[in-house]
Write a protein that holds these residues in place. Structure first.
Motif, mmCIF file in Angstrom:
data_model
loop_
_atom_site.group_PDB
_atom_site.id
_atom_site.type_symbol
_atom_site.label_atom_id
_atom_site.label_comp_id
_atom_site.label_asym_id
_atom_site.label_seq_id
_atom_site.Cartn_x
_atom_site.Cartn_y
_atom_site.Cartn_z
ATOM 1 N N PHE A 7 1.113 -0.752 -0.375
ATOM 2 C CA PHE A 7 0.120 0.156 -0.060
ATOM 3 C C PHE A 7 0.633 0.699 0.143
ATOM 4 C CE2 PHE A 7 -1.857 3.021 3.482
ATOM 5 C CZ PHE A 7 -3.134 3.880 1.793
ATOM 6 N N ALA A 9 1.083 5.600 -0.484
ATOM 7 C CA ALA A 9 0.661 7.150 -0.324
ATOM 8 C C ALA A 9 -0.145 7.780 -2.245
ATOM 9 C CB ALA A 9 1.596 8.101 0.293
ATOM 10 N N LEU A 11 -1.795 7.554 -3.229
ATOM 11 C CA LEU A 11 -3.554 8.044 -3.716
ATOM 12 C C LEU A 11 -3.569 9.688 -3.259
ATOM 13 C CD1 LEU A 11 -5.083 9.126 -0.153
ATOM 14 C CD2 LEU A 11 -3.116 6.352 0.108
ATOM 15 N N GLU A 202 -12.556 6.351 4.157
ATOM 16 C CA GLU A 202 -11.876 5.663 3.626
ATOM 17 C C GLU A 202 -9.973 6.479 2.810
ATOM 18 O OE1 GLU A 202 -10.344 1.604 -0.141
ATOM 19 O OE2 GLU A 202 -12.320 2.765 0.280
ATOM 20 N N LYS A 203 -10.816 7.287 2.397
ATOM 21 C CA LYS A 203 -9.427 8.101 2.093
ATOM 22 C C LYS A 203 -8.658 8.826 3.510
ATOM 23 C CE LYS A 203 -11.315 9.175 -2.884
ATOM 24 N NZ LYS A 203 -11.592 10.918 -3.499
ATOM 25 N N GLN A 206 -6.985 6.287 4.684
ATOM 26 C CA GLN A 206 -5.793 6.437 3.527
ATOM 27 C C GLN A 206 -5.033 6.848 3.743
ATOM 28 O OE1 GLN A 206 -7.624 6.719 0.383
ATOM 29 N NE2 GLN A 206 -7.855 3.875 -0.914
ATOM 30 N N ALA A 210 -0.939 6.382 5.332
ATOM 31 C CA ALA A 210 -0.180 7.259 4.462
ATOM 32 C C ALA A 210 1.150 8.532 5.129
ATOM 33 C CB ALA A 210 -0.245 8.439 3.077
ATOM 34 N N TYR A 221 1.325 3.945 11.818
ATOM 35 C CA TYR A 221 0.533 2.745 10.009
ATOM 36 C C TYR A 221 0.039 1.463 10.275
ATOM 37 C CZ TYR A 221 1.651 1.130 5.248
ATOM 38 O OH TYR A 221 0.664 0.714 4.169
ATOM 39 N N LEU A 225 -3.727 1.023 8.729
ATOM 40 C CA LEU A 225 -4.078 -0.389 8.259
ATOM 41 C C LEU A 225 -4.974 -1.315 9.110
ATOM 42 C CD1 LEU A 225 -0.338 -2.071 6.955
ATOM 43 C CD2 LEU A 225 -2.175 -1.142 5.465
ATOM 44 N N LEU A 228 -8.433 0.440 8.221
ATOM 45 C CA LEU A 228 -8.228 -0.028 7.852
ATOM 46 C C LEU A 228 -9.202 -1.387 6.853
ATOM 47 C CD1 LEU A 228 -5.996 2.229 5.554
ATOM 48 C CD2 LEU A 228 -8.413 1.675 4.699
ATOM 49 N N TYR A 237 -4.971 -4.311 1.782
ATOM 50 C CA TYR A 237 -4.691 -3.420 3.292
ATOM 51 C C TYR A 237 -4.330 -4.978 4.031
ATOM 52 C CZ TYR A 237 -7.549 0.140 1.395
ATOM 53 O OH TYR A 237 -7.936 1.277 0.948
#
Length: 428
Positions: A7, A9, A11, A202-203, A206, A210, A221, A225, A228, A237
């Motif tokens: 995953f 960053a 995004l 979700e953003k 994320q 990130a 982190y 996760l 998520l 994820y």
């Protein structure tokens, strides 16, 4: 063992699609009173514009109507050059300049003029908030995140409540590499949503992941996760979470390999022939032929096994599992009796595993509890981990949670138990 696409960053690589600012004051409304015109109602005494100031401002208005904003700025400069301007004339010059500069993309000029206009106290509060929002958005689009943050904070201080501006602030912190503030702000937002019984965006999760990743905060982190996975249990994820869990310092990766494969199977990540074969072999080595046979059969049903250059080896493993299942079922009851009569807890736990492989979780629970109670297991928390999985498979979530809390080992069982519980929570 576990494969993953990490995953990242990425995004946050594109700008937010905030709407362009369309509420700029129309040029025809810029004057409280034109040179030689009538006063507006309730205008303070002395609010007049002399001809030498008003004429270039009027010309600037016309240029702005034609979207000639740079030319309008030149005319406004002429008005500003008039000597001995009154405070009201200064106000009108700066108001016009702020609008023209904003539309021309000269944000630093617009910013200075807006500040001057706001300082007069003459500007309506609602319009001031609108202009503040516009500057924040414009600076964001120009990737001047420091200024975007400054004006977004002014927007909220002034009473603004647009949710898009909160997102702009969070992303400005992140894209401006102010990771501590990004983490602080988005964590507060996520916490508020959770306390209200909602599902975090979700953003936002994320962004939390990130920002912690960029800060080299592995614990932060991992926490992001896990959220998520809880709210958006997507493949990538889960893969990232499993891989990072196994990479923790001191994690007994080899000893807990089968437990990891079992979790992958439950999540739906056991999707290559290599992983299916390895899990089946580990199950056979652990004295659990029932589990091995079930995994192999699942691999054939999914089209992962039985084809290609490894087909013959896969067939041989299937035959071995089938034979061991037949032999095991004939002897399992006697093996259970002998294990319970023995002095060591290890054989009892192995029989519990065998029953679990056949889906007999009530038997597996009883035997695992007996093995733990006997008290001479080499790795008692590994047994508690297995018991957590049996409880979950039997639908006894409260007992699974209580057992997980009793795990004290720091080399992996506690982390694996937590992941099993996470998966069980998302499955509800």
């Amino acid at each position: 063992m576990i494969r993953t696409r990490l995953f990242t960053a990425a995004l946050l690589g594109s700008a937010l699609a905030f709407g362009s600012f369309a509420a700029v004051m129309a040029p025809s409304e810029a004057f409280a009173q034109k040179a030689g015109g009538e006063k507006k109602e309730k205008a303070p005494a002395g609010d007049t514009v002399r001809k030498e100031v008003g004429e270039p401002l009027t010309a600037a208005q016309e240029l702005m109507k034609g979207k000639k904003f740079k030319e309008a700025l030149a005319k406004i400069k002429e008005a500003d050059a008039v000597a001995d301007k009154t405070p009201f004339e200064d106000f009108m010059v700066e108001q016009m300049r702020a609008i023209a500069a904003y539309q021309a993309g000269e944000l630093d000029t617009a910013e200075k003029s807006f500040e001057a206009v706001f300082a007069t106290g003459r500007f309506p509060a609602a319009q001031q908030l609108t202009f503040t929002q516009a500057l924040a958005q414009a600076y964001y689009q120009q990737r001047n995140y420091t200024k975007a943050i400054t004006w977004t904070q002014k927007y909220f201080t002034g009473g603004g409540n647009d949710a898009n501006m909160r997102t702009l602030l969070l992303q400005s912190y992140y894209l401006g590499k102010d990771y501590p503030n990004a983490i602080k702000e988005v964590s507060a937002k996520i916490s508020a949503v959770e306390k209200a019984g909602g599902t975090p965006d979700e953003k936002d999760l994320q962004l939390l992941a990130a920002a912690n990743n960029e800060s080299k905060n592995e614990a932060g982190y991992m926490g992001a996760l896990e959220k998520l996975v809880r709210y958006y249990p997507k493949r990538d994820y889960w893969l990232d979470l499993l891989l990072r869990t196994q990479r923790k310092p001191g994690f007994a990766r080899d000893r807990l390999a089968l437990d990891s494969y079992r979790l992958m199977n439950k999540i739906g990540l056991l999707d290559t022939a290599g992983d299916v074969m390895e899990m089946a072999q580990l199950s056979l080595q652990a004295g659990n032929p029932g589990e091995a046979q079930a995994i192999i059969d699942k691999g054939y049903a999914a089209g992962l096994l039985g084809k290609g250059p490894e087909a013959e080896r896969q067939k041989r493993l299937k035959d071995v599992a089938t034979k061991q299942v037949a032999d095991d079922k004939k002897a399992l009851a006697q093996t259970e009796t002998e294990a319970l009569a023995g002095a060591n807890a290890g054989p009892i736990l192995r029989v519990a595993e065998a029953y679990a492989g056949y889906g007999q979780f009530d038997k597996a629970i009883t035997l695992a509890e007996a093995a733990i109670a006997k008290g001479n297991l080499k790795n008692p928390d590994d047994a508690r981990l297995r018991l957590v999985t049996y409880y979950l498979d039997a639908g006894q979530k409260a007992k699974a949670e209580a057992t997980a809390k009793a795990i004290k080992a720091t080399d992996g069982p506690a982390e694996m138990a937590r992941l099993y519980l996470l998966n069980a929570a998302k499955a509800k």
